[in-house]
Design a protein around this motif. Structure first.
Motif, PDB file in Angstrom:
ATOM      1  N   UNK A   1       0.843  -1.179   0.000  1.00 44.75           N
ATOM      2  CA  UNK A   1       0.000   0.000   0.000  1.00 44.75           C
ATOM      3  C   UNK A   1       0.888   1.241   0.000  1.00 44.75           C
ATOM      4  N   UNK A   2       0.549   2.197  -0.864  1.00 45.64           N
ATOM      5  CA  UNK A   2       1.384   3.382  -0.978  1.00 45.64           C
ATOM      6  C   UNK A   2       1.245   4.249   0.259  1.00 45.64           C
ATOM      7  N   UNK A   3       2.304   4.906   0.626  1.00 52.38           N
ATOM      8  CA  UNK A   3       2.289   5.878   1.712  1.00 52.38           C
ATOM      9  C   UNK A   3       2.617   7.250   1.151  1.00 52.38           C
ATOM     10  N   UNK A   4       1.898   8.239   1.622  1.00 54.10           N
ATOM     11  CA  UNK A   4       2.126   9.619   1.248  1.00 54.10           C
ATOM     12  C   UNK A   4       2.528  10.372   2.512  1.00 54.10           C
ATOM     13  N   UNK A   5       3.645  11.067   2.460  1.00 52.29           N
ATOM     14  CA  UNK A   5       4.149  11.779   3.627  1.00 52.29           C
ATOM     15  C   UNK A   5       4.311  13.245   3.283  1.00 52.29           C
ATOM     16  N   UNK A   6       3.521  14.088   3.951  1.00 49.42           N
ATOM     17  CA  UNK A   6       3.599  15.528   3.728  1.00 49.42           C
ATOM     18  C   UNK A   6       4.627  16.160   4.647  1.00 49.42           C
ATOM     19  N   UNK A   7       5.165  17.263   4.212  1.00 51.05           N
ATOM     20  CA  UNK A   7       6.067  18.070   5.023  1.00 51.05           C
ATOM     21  C   UNK A   7       6.010  19.503   4.525  1.00 51.05           C
ATOM     22  N   UNK A   8       6.550  20.408   5.336  1.00 52.96           N
ATOM     23  CA  UNK A   8       6.662  21.798   4.923  1.00 52.96           C
ATOM     24  C   UNK A   8       5.663  22.745   5.538  1.00 52.96           C
ATOM     25  N   UNK A   9       4.734  22.227   6.317  1.00 53.94           N
ATOM     26  CA  UNK A   9       3.783  23.110   6.969  1.00 53.94           C
ATOM     27  C   UNK A   9       4.447  23.921   8.072  1.00 53.94           C
TER      28      UNK A   9
ATOM     29  N   UNK B   1      -2.431  11.283   2.689  1.00 48.63           N
ATOM     30  CA  UNK B   1      -1.361  11.505   3.633  1.00 48.63           C
ATOM     31  C   UNK B   1      -1.936  11.818   5.000  1.00 48.63           C
ATOM     32  N   UNK B   2      -1.030  12.018   5.968  1.00 48.88           N
ATOM     33  CA  UNK B   2      -1.473  12.242   7.350  1.00 48.88           C
ATOM     34  C   UNK B   2      -1.836  13.696   7.620  1.00 48.88           C
ATOM     35  N   UNK B   3      -1.451  14.579   6.718  1.00 51.30           N
ATOM     36  CA  UNK B   3      -1.770  15.990   6.861  1.00 51.30           C
ATOM     37  C   UNK B   3      -0.639  16.787   7.488  1.00 51.30           C
TER      38      UNK B   3
END
Length: 116
Positions: free
Chosen positions: A1-9, A107-109
């Motif tokens: 299962x693909x994972x999406x990881x956000x950053x930069x907030x 993603x997790x937000x």
């Protein structure tokens, strides 16, 4: 299962800029579209912008001319450049992908807070 990881907030003053990144755990060539949604307190999640595998983009009216979505197929990453940020842009920003199979992932937000 693909994972999406956000950053930069983060926290920024009105008129400032931020760049969000969304790193995928697999090649984004398998994604039909990738996009950014946001959800402010007490409000529904809304689409901010999306980009197709071919590079076509669309934007919510409220961010046109201020936000830019882009992607790096080499880095399997989608970016959201946000300029001229306003307090109304304060929200949790989520990365979202839709695969050619029809499945999708979130993603997790990442929190973006714009102060006056």
């Amino acid at each position: 299962q693909v994972q999406l990881v956000e950053s930069g907030g983060g926290l920024v003053q009105a008129g400032g800029s931020l760049r969000l990144s969304c790193a995928a755990s697999k090649s984004i060539f398998s994604f039909r579209t990738m996009g950014w949604y946001r959800q402010a307190p007490g409000k529904q999640r809304e689409l901010v912008t999306a980009i197709t595998s071919g590079g076509s983009t669309n934007y919510a009216e409220s961010v046109k001319g201020r936000f830019t979505i882009s992607k790096s197929n080499i880095k399997n990453t989608v970016y959201l450049q946000m300029n001229s940020l306003q307090p109304d842009d304060t929200a949790v920003y989520y990365c979202h992908s839709v695969f050619y199979s029809g499945d999708n992932a979130w993603g997790q937000g990442t929190q973006v807070t714009v102060s006056t």
